[in-house]
Design an enzyme around this catalytic site. Sequence first.
Site, short mmCIF file in Angstrom:
data_model
loop_
_atom_site.label_atom_id
_atom_site.label_comp_id
_atom_site.label_asym_id
_atom_site.label_seq_id
_atom_site.Cartn_x
_atom_site.Cartn_y
_atom_site.Cartn_z
N LEU A 57 -91.69 40.61 12.11
CA LEU A 57 -91.20 41.70 11.28
C LEU A 57 -90.06 42.45 11.97
O LEU A 57 -89.11 42.89 11.32
CB LEU A 57 -92.36 42.65 10.96
CG LEU A 57 -92.10 43.75 9.94
CD1 LEU A 57 -91.61 43.17 8.61
CD2 LEU A 57 -93.38 44.56 9.71
N HIS B 53 -104.27 28.74 29.82
CA HIS B 53 -104.24 29.16 31.22
C HIS B 53 -105.10 28.28 32.12
O HIS B 53 -104.95 28.31 33.34
CB HIS B 53 -104.63 30.64 31.36
CG HIS B 53 -106.08 30.95 31.19
ND1 HIS B 53 -106.61 31.42 30.00
CD2 HIS B 53 -107.12 30.87 32.05
CE1 HIS B 53 -107.91 31.62 30.16
NE2 HIS B 53 -108.24 31.29 31.39
N ASP C 87 -103.02 31.36 23.82
CA ASP C 87 -103.79 30.81 24.94
C ASP C 87 -104.58 29.57 24.53
O ASP C 87 -105.75 29.41 24.88
CB ASP C 87 -104.74 31.87 25.52
CG ASP C 87 -105.23 31.51 26.92
OD1 ASP C 87 -104.59 30.67 27.57
OD2 ASP C 87 -106.27 32.06 27.34
N VAL D 267 -90.51 45.20 14.43
CA VAL D 267 -90.77 46.62 14.65
C VAL D 267 -91.62 46.81 15.89
O VAL D 267 -92.33 45.89 16.31
CB VAL D 267 -91.51 47.26 13.45
CG1 VAL D 267 -90.66 47.25 12.21
CG2 VAL D 267 -92.85 46.57 13.21
N GLY E 104 -114.80 29.65 34.90
CA GLY E 104 -115.20 28.30 34.55
C GLY E 104 -115.65 28.17 33.11
O GLY E 104 -115.66 27.09 32.55
N ASN E 105 -116.05 29.31 32.48
CA ASN E 105 -116.36 29.30 31.05
C ASN E 105 -115.10 29.24 30.20
O ASN E 105 -115.15 28.92 29.01
CB ASN E 105 -117.13 30.56 30.65
CG ASN E 105 -118.61 30.47 30.89
OD1 ASN E 105 -119.14 31.15 31.76
ND2 ASN E 105 -119.28 29.61 30.14
N SER E 106 -113.96 29.55 30.80
CA SER E 106 -112.71 29.62 30.05
C SER E 106 -112.44 28.32 29.32
O SER E 106 -112.44 27.24 29.90
CB SER E 106 -111.56 29.90 31.02
OG SER E 106 -110.72 30.88 30.54
#
EC number: 3.4.21.107
Length: 468
Positions: free
Chosen positions: A264, A103, A133, A266, A207-209
Amino acid sequence: MTAIRRFSFACVLFLFAAAASAATVNLPDFSPLVRDAAPAVVNIEATQNPSAMSRGGYDDEEMPEFFRRFFGPGMPTPPSRGGTSLGSGFIISADGYVLTNHHVVDGADDITVRLNDRRELSAELIGSDPQSDIALLKVKASGLPVLKTGRSQALQPGQWVIAIGSPFGFDHSVTAGIVSATGRSNPYAPDQQYVPFIQSDVAINRGNSGGPLLNTSGEVVGINSQIFSNSGGWMGVSFAIPIDVAMNAVQQIKDTGTVSRGQLGVQVQDIDQATASALDLELPRGALVVQVEPGSAADKAGIEVQDVIVGFDGQEVVRWSELPPLVGAVAPGSRVEVEVIRAGRERTLTAVLDAVGGDAVASASRRAGGASQSNPLGVVVQDLSAQERAQLGIEGDEGVVVVRVEPRVAQRTDIRRGDIVTRVGRETIRSKADFEAAVGDADGDEPVMLLLQRGGRSQFVTVTPAGH
């Protein structure tokens, strides 16, 4: 006596000071770790031109108030200057591979990586995976400092962790805290159900992302990704993507350019005490199957609605949220054993996993509800016409619609008007008469399970009859 009191007070002060001193001595000093790790942490600037910004995305008012990503679509910027997203990342190989969040760079036309030595390098996006991500970048350089990767599976709640990143553009800011929980699901990001998040109380902000979450050995154990907040800023709950998950995605991006996961087929939900009682389970555990996709791996394996999945590929499943990451971590085409409880009996089924398309591996339905006239359940239903079925997108002849819910039921469950009831226990419901007959056959002392549809999703809800 006065002298004795003074002596006692002096002793207390001495002991308090000694304890405080000992506690101070035992606190960790992270400065050597930060000194070694910081050179491999980078600042990332991703820029969109004005025409690219018109492709779509959220404005800030559309983003969930309680759960925001740090950067991505929706960051307010003057249209004439295009869009700029600031985030963090870290170097994973000396020849220029850099890891960050999808992102942070999603939709970017230009990506710039700023190194610790103040060099600015143009980066190429090698590939990214929205579901985990993760984004892998490449800069033209050699001999770069590299962060070591650890094992996120070894993390335990209570362990110290450190974050290095660029909150609000303040490069190489360091914060520390402890692991609050591991294997945490994120109900507000259903597209990321494959990720068993690391929750910590490390302070991270916009900004830490994409920056690293480090253990006390200086190894990366996670990638800071999201916060839970009702203010848009850090409130003591931060989430990181486990490095094991990230590196699996990185390797697949390098090898094939894409990331594949097992499926799977489900939909599942969690099990509370009332539901456990209705299923004759000793304890609430496992993932309750509420829907099986026709022709899926689960369907071919013989998994049925109302089965409780308690084991997958040799791993115990205690909560529904543990199942999707286990399924997604297995390669498509793999043969796995699935342990289920059906009608009180345990059995082992064999499934050959499909590949995930655009949808999720196994998704949790939101809470829902349903029932009829004045019956012990306190829920009133009515039949659906063919036109109403078409408007609601209901195929076949199953289901009745909830038109009223008694207050006592509404307080205990999330049953709502407009919910569609398709089953009572194991009985399929096609009409109001079917519903009333099924409810009438239920034991008045036992909770009753209803299978509901709301907004195209299915979920079991357990209702306790009146007076119980």
